[in-house]
Design an enzyme around this catalytic site. Structure first.
Site, short mmCIF file in Angstrom:
data_model
loop_
_atom_site.label_atom_id
_atom_site.label_comp_id
_atom_site.label_asym_id
_atom_site.label_seq_id
_atom_site.Cartn_x
_atom_site.Cartn_y
_atom_site.Cartn_z
N CYS A 151 -10.29 -1.39 18.00
CA CYS A 151 -10.63 -0.08 17.42
C CYS A 151 -10.85 -0.27 15.92
O CYS A 151 -9.93 -0.09 15.11
CB CYS A 151 -9.53 0.93 17.69
SG CYS A 151 -9.37 1.37 19.44
N CYS A 166 -27.72 4.68 22.92
CA CYS A 166 -26.40 4.22 22.49
C CYS A 166 -26.49 3.21 21.37
O CYS A 166 -25.50 2.56 21.03
CB CYS A 166 -25.62 3.65 23.68
SG CYS A 166 -26.39 2.21 24.45
N GLN A 205 -21.02 6.58 32.25
CA GLN A 205 -20.56 6.76 30.87
C GLN A 205 -19.05 6.65 30.79
O GLN A 205 -18.32 7.09 31.68
CB GLN A 205 -21.01 8.13 30.34
CG GLN A 205 -22.51 8.32 30.29
CD GLN A 205 -23.17 7.61 29.12
OE1 GLN A 205 -22.53 6.84 28.41
NE2 GLN A 205 -24.45 7.85 28.92
N CYS A 223 -4.13 -6.24 18.74
CA CYS A 223 -5.47 -5.84 19.15
C CYS A 223 -6.12 -5.09 18.00
O CYS A 223 -5.54 -4.13 17.49
CB CYS A 223 -5.43 -4.97 20.41
SG CYS A 223 -7.06 -4.33 20.91
N ASN A 264 -32.93 6.66 29.23
CA ASN A 264 -31.51 6.44 28.91
C ASN A 264 -31.24 4.94 29.06
O ASN A 264 -30.56 4.50 29.99
CB ASN A 264 -30.63 7.25 29.86
CG ASN A 264 -29.16 7.08 29.56
OD1 ASN A 264 -28.77 6.80 28.42
ND2 ASN A 264 -28.32 7.24 30.58
#
Length: 368
Positions: free
Chosen positions: A14, A325, A208, A11, A299
């Site tokens: 990240c 974001c 969130q 994976c 938002n």
């Protein structure tokens, strides 16, 4: 953060894992500064480097006897990530149990290459108190009797699983869930306590991903707004009421607007339980009719506010609080509101180990 999956090449989600966390923050802060421009920047709000995700969205693959919960590889086959170090402890503890349930209840994992099978995803959300919402995304109702049969076993193994449901996604599509939810427990509300505010999350609702950082975001927003002392607030894209309920004060009119009727129902119930005067309405935030509040909160999702930006520019709002974001759409939207100038900004690192981050910006109308 150490991750055996990353080290083994199983994976690579990240993307910043090989970069030290302090340098990650420096890079994210630089991107945020480029998007917002010069203003009074506060120090970034840091996250834990691991164990911070309050939710898991696991693709189910493999076989009944050997299921995997994780992601799919390039061939559409399962990569088991039950031990992913990003998840909060309650989520991490639940995933092996849920993988065992797949075998016990004979829930056939959905095969993407073959387009057959029943169980597509397992979705888990943990509250700050450690309670769980567990959702099974199924292709049809065929497996529901077996899920109900094994529900007592599941709740014995996971006594903090207070909300359990099945979601139906019949089509072969790159979607996480469908539109129809089948409750498997009487309770379908997960209490997400942020600071001293209880927010109520239903299956399918947005929240969130990082509870600790979200709590910091709401605390900061409340402090900035109290300093500015607006008499009225309109919270667009209000969701379950996180900003609105944190900003409500005696003598301050607060109205939240959200397209999801389920989220608005939860926000209204949370307001009643809290004794808050905040009101919530179902509606399209981008087409909200009344932008005359002293302060407007936005938002939005990653696409930003788009056509709402010129409407805010032309409105009577003295202040705008923008929680973004996506720095790219934030920069675009700020450029469309030239009379609203940034006066305070802070980075909130919701997503360590990748490029995403939340940026909170307070805008004040120039000349007011």
């Amino acid at each position: 953060m150490d991750c055996s999956y990353y080290a083994a090449g199983r994976c690579r989600s990240c993307t910043l894992l090989e970069i030290g966390y302090p340098q990650q923050l420096v890079s994210k802060q630089a991107v945020a500064r480029d998007a917002v421009g010069p203003t009074a920047w506060e120090e970034p709000f840091r996250s834990a480097e691991a164990g911070f995700r309050n939710k898991a969205k696991m693709v189910v693959a493999g076989t009944v006897e050997a299921p995997s919960l994780g992601i799919l590889d390039g061939a559409g086959l399962g990569v088991d990530l039950v031990g992913c170090p990003l998840h909060e402890a309650p989520v991490a503890a639940a995933l092996p149990v849920l993988r065992e349930l797949v075998t016990r209840a004979r829930l056939t994992p959905y095969s993407v290459p073959e387009r057959r099978g029943e169980l597509k995803h397992v979705l888990v959300t943990a509250s700050p108190a450690g309670e769980l919402m567990v959702r099974f995304v199924l292709r049809s109702t065929e497996a529901l009797p077996r899920l109900r049969k094994h529900l007592p076993w599941l709740r014995e193994r996971l006594p903090h699983a207070v909300v359990v449901s099945a979601n139906l996604l019949p089509q072969h599509a790159a979607l996480t869930e469908g539109r129809e939810e089948v409750p498997l427990t009487e309770n379908q509300l997960l209490t997400m306590r942020m600071n001293d505010v209880d927010l109520l999350l239903r299956p399918g609702g947005f929240f969130q991903t990082n509870s600790a950082v979200a709590a910091g975001l709401y605390r900061t927003a409340a402090a900035w707004v109290d300093d500015a002392a607006p008499g009225s607030v309109t919270d667009l894209y209000c969701g379950v009421g996180g900003f609105a309920l944190h900003l409500a004060r005696p003598g301050r009119e607060v109205v939240g607007v959200e397209t999801s009727a389920e989220a608005v129902d939860g926000a209204r119930l949370a307001a009643r339980r809290r004794g808050s005067t905040a009101r919530f309405e179902v509606g399209d935030a981008t087409a909200a009719g009344d932008l005359g509040a002293d302060l407007v909160v936005v938002n939005p999702p990653r696409r930003g506010i788009g056509a709402l930006a010129p409407r805010l520019e032309a409105s009577a709002a003295r202040l705008v609080l923008y929680s973004s974001c996506n720095p790219s759409t934030l920069a675009r939207d700020l450029a469309a509101m030239p009379s609203l100038r940034p006066v305070r900004a802070q980075l909130f690192d919701m997503f360590p180990q990748n490029h995403h981050a939340e940026v909170l910006v307070l805008l004040e109308r120039s000349g007011v």
